[in-house]
Design an enzyme around this catalytic site. Structure first.
Site, PDB file in Angstrom:
ATOM      1  CB  SER A 242      -0.879   0.071   1.259  1.00 58.99           C
ATOM      2  OG  SER A 242      -0.008   0.213   2.449  1.00 58.99           O
ATOM      3  CE  LYS A 243       0.741   8.063  -2.747  1.00 59.66           C
ATOM      4  NZ  LYS A 243       0.013   8.998  -3.724  1.00 59.66           N
ATOM      5  NE  ARG A 244      -1.647   2.370   6.485  1.00 62.52           N
ATOM      6  CZ  ARG A 244      -0.877   1.537   7.320  1.00 62.52           C
ATOM      7  NH1 ARG A 244      -0.173   1.785   8.244  1.00 62.52           N
ATOM      8  NH2 ARG A 244      -1.134   0.291   7.475  1.00 62.52           N
TER       9      ARG A 244
END
Length: 459
Positions: A242-244
């Site tokens: 995920s981008k997080r």
């Protein structure tokens, strides 16, 4: 071949785990092979590049111990070199100006998609005479395209084996916005040759750029390095991370209390494995073990629980003076005046820490006894009288015995471990969950231990 590798970040954001892993694998390879690790700052994107990001990258690498062997190279200092090579391509008719607008290119792409064709530039500006194109470029918006030969490009990737691409898949690529505005696929070729880079170790997302770069290098008569493309980093569900996680900066992990050695250990195992089934490795062991042939092709799984576990293992391995140094940012100022107690507190809670930021809460009771209910002093179905009796006996032992711990444990075996040790542990820590009473006695010292037991008896 002299091994020379590079890490080439763009200073358009903070250093994150994806970039650190690439830097680390290059650094480990260079150190294992006795080669050189170089740093190149790719800062030609003037709008997005910022000095604060460059400073963050340099500081983060240094914090991890990833050091470079020559002064960093900045693309913004090499514009003359790029211009020289672009002019060479023009002179040899291997590059040309393209005047197509974004709208024209989008229409062309949509038409190709509608026809079931992979979108690529048609080459409509190829036929413009060079003299005419040069004059038009002085007054019209234009980019520079590389005249891509139509052929199959095959190269040996050290990790993936034989890889082939045909140029009909991508057409004439844009390599510069102008003679003094090079783009990635062109600048990287010139830089790698000029810096005498022997091996390019980078993420799998760059795999499709490799044939373009090989052909540009050949067109300029420059050397082509050995390529190795690292596997993607995947989430625990084996899907794209995920981008997080991808955008979490290294600085945030430092602030949370992760050790640099633990991060290096964790990232080294994202796509690589040692010769034996081991997971806790020092930096020295990683340098001795690291080889490209042990890098896997399949995606690497990012597991935050594993990072936390490795961090705990590395904290436990720290010598007292090392622990004190790493804990410095997490220690309240008022605690620093009592160095002896601070050292004992570190030794007491070290085994229980998953990260250094937990130290303050974990060790607070060593400096300040928290409030607790008197009922907490009573073991299970025992009584207040029994707790009082055992605390008084223990207090006498601490006052009189040279080795009080041994006497207390012998007394506990006789009277019942829970009956004796539970009220003692609560009296010393004020907590339901804490280290054992023997460890607490050593950390608090005789005087403080007696004060706390006396307070418990008053309750």
């Amino acid at each position: 071949m002299d091994v020379r590798v590079r890490f080439a970040p763009s200073p358009t954001g903070f250093l994150h785990f994806g970039g650190v892993r690439t830097a680390l694998f290059n650094w480990l390879f260079a150190r294992h092979e006795g080669g050189k690790f170089l740093l190149r700052i790719e800062d030609t994107d003037k709008e997005r590049s910022e000095k604060r990001f460059e400073e963050d990258i340099l500081r983060g690498l240094e914090w991890l111990g990833i050091t470079w062997d020559e002064p960093p190279v900045r693309q913004s200092d090499r514009i003359d070199l790029y211009e020289k090579h672009l002019k060479t391509l023009f002179e040899e008719k291997k590059a040309y100006y393209c005047f197509c607008s974004a709208e024209e290119l989008d229409e062309e792409s949509q038409a190709q998609l509608a026809a079931g064709i992979i979108p690529k530039y048609s080459g409509k500006c190829r036929a413009i005479p060079p003299e005419e194109a040069a004059k038009r470029a002085e007054r019209e918006p234009a980019v520079i395209r590389f005249r891509m030969p139509e052929r199959e490009v095959t190269f040996a990737d050290t990790i993936r084996g034989k890889v082939s691409f045909h140029t009909k898949l991508f057409g004439d690529v844009i390599i510069a916005k102008g003679l003094r505005e090079p783009l990635y696929n062109f600048a990287v070729v010139v830089d790698d040759a000029d810096m005498r880079i022997s091996h390019v170790i980078r993420g799998e997302e760059h795999l499709s750029n490799t044939p373009r770069q090989i052909l540009i290098a050949e067109a300029l008569g420059l050397s082509v390095p050995v390529f190795a493309h690292l596997p993607l980093i995947l989430g625990p569900d084996k899907k794209k991370l995920s981008k997080r996680f991808l955008t979490t900066s290294l600085d945030e992990y430092e602030k949370k209390g992760y050790l640099p050695s633990a991060i290096v250990n964790f990232l080294s195992l994202l796509g690589w494995h040692p010769s034996e089934d081991r997971e806790v490795l020092s930096i020295g062991e990683l340098v001795n073990e690291f080889t490209i042939r042990r890098v896997q092709k399949a995606g690497a799984i990012y597991n935050p629980e594993k990072l936390e576990w490795l961090n705990a293992m590395h904290i436990r391995a720290l010598a007292p003076e090392e622990l004190r140094t790493h804990l410095e940012p997490f220690i309240p100022a008022e605690w620093k005046t009592d160095g002896e107690r601070l050292a004992r507190a570190g030794a007491l809670v070290k085994e229980r820490l998953k990260n250094l930021s937990e130290f303050q809460n974990a060790a607070r009771f060593v400096f300040t006894l928290p409030e607790y209910p008197a009922s907490l002093l009573i073991w299970k179905n025992s009584s207040a009288d029994a707790a009082r009796k055992h605390l008084e006996a223990v207090r006498t032992m601490i006052e009189k015995e040279t080795d009080a711990s041994a006497a207390i444990m012998a007394y506990a075996e006789k009277e019942g471990r829970g009956e004796v040790l539970w009220p003692l542990r609560v009296a010393l820590s004020g907590q339901e969950m804490s280290p054992g009473p023997v460890e607490l006695l050593a950390a608090l010292g005789k005087e403080e231990a007696l004060n706390r037991i006396t307070r418990a008896l008053k309750r």
